[in-house]
Design a protein around this motif. Sequence first.
Motif, PDB file in Angstrom:
ATOM      1  N   ILE A 103       0.890  -1.246   0.063  1.00  0.00           N
ATOM      2  CA  ILE A 103       0.014   0.097  -0.008  1.00  0.00           C
ATOM      3  C   ILE A 103       0.801   1.200   0.042  1.00  0.00           C
ATOM      4  N   ASP A 104       1.842   1.112   0.723  1.00  0.00           N
ATOM      5  CA  ASP A 104       2.996   2.444   0.811  1.00  0.00           C
ATOM      6  C   ASP A 104       3.621   2.734  -0.318  1.00  0.00           C
ATOM      7  N   ALA A 105       3.808   1.497  -1.081  1.00  0.00           N
ATOM      8  CA  ALA A 105       4.399   1.706  -2.409  1.00  0.00           C
ATOM      9  C   ALA A 105       3.497   2.129  -3.418  1.00  0.00           C
ATOM     10  N   ALA A 106       2.147   1.499  -3.444  1.00  0.00           N
ATOM     11  CA  ALA A 106       1.270   2.222  -4.307  1.00  0.00           C
ATOM     12  C   ALA A 106       1.006   3.443  -4.144  1.00  0.00           C
ATOM     13  N   GLU A 107       0.770   4.094  -2.583  1.00  0.00           N
ATOM     14  CA  GLU A 107       0.466   5.493  -2.457  1.00  0.00           C
ATOM     15  C   GLU A 107       1.514   6.233  -2.978  1.00  0.00           C
ATOM     16  N   ARG A 108       3.025   5.969  -2.860  1.00  0.00           N
ATOM     17  CA  ARG A 108       4.103   6.742  -3.387  1.00  0.00           C
ATOM     18  C   ARG A 108       3.940   6.769  -4.896  1.00  0.00           C
ATOM     19  N   GLY A 109       3.684   5.692  -5.761  1.00  0.00           N
ATOM     20  CA  GLY A 109       3.530   5.652  -7.140  1.00  0.00           C
ATOM     21  C   GLY A 109       2.141   6.619  -7.460  1.00  0.00           C
ATOM     22  N   LEU A 110       1.136   6.433  -6.634  1.00  0.00           N
ATOM     23  CA  LEU A 110      -0.224   7.446  -6.890  1.00  0.00           C
ATOM     24  C   LEU A 110       0.296   8.777  -6.921  1.00  0.00           C
ATOM     25  N   GLN A 111       0.994   9.142  -5.805  1.00  0.00           N
ATOM     26  CA  GLN A 111       1.294  10.751  -5.665  1.00  0.00           C
ATOM     27  C   GLN A 111       2.354  11.197  -6.865  1.00  0.00           C
ATOM     28  N   GLU A 112       3.282  10.094  -7.169  1.00  0.00           N
ATOM     29  CA  GLU A 112       3.937  10.551  -8.562  1.00  0.00           C
ATOM     30  C   GLU A 112       3.146  10.651  -9.529  1.00  0.00           C
TER      31      GLU A 112
END
Length: 147
Positions: free
Chosen positions: A64-73
């Motif tokens: 989820i943290d990785a997906a959140e970072r990807g989403l923010q990017e």
Amino acid sequence: SKAAADLLFRRKRDLQRVSGEVEEEHSRYTQLDEQILRTQDHLDHLREAKAKADADFAEQRTAIDAAERGLQETIAAHRAAEGMEEATADELAFRAAAVTDTNTNVLFTLGQLAKEFPELQPALQAELESRGLALPARPPSRAPTAM
């Protein structure tokens, strides 16, 4: 003598009673020992299940943290491409669709829980009516809502 025979009879009767009580207590002790072993096995199983759930949770948290970072990017790149600093119309539409999908999923799950626990139905129905909501008849689609 009669008195000695009576005394012997009472002592034998008392001995039989105490012997029966000892057997009962021994049986009860054996049952408790077996129950302790079953409970310990169950506790071990629950500990293993908790450890697995904790590991799964940590793994999902990382994803989820990785997906959140990807989403923010992705959001930052989208806004840059649109020349915007704030949320774009597409972002707002996407968020609205996500909220709608989430609400539908929650309402459907509440309906399933109400079927499983009928005692919850009156309170759930009253709350839904007070908020102008209804339970969906079918499970939500797995596809995201169109924008």
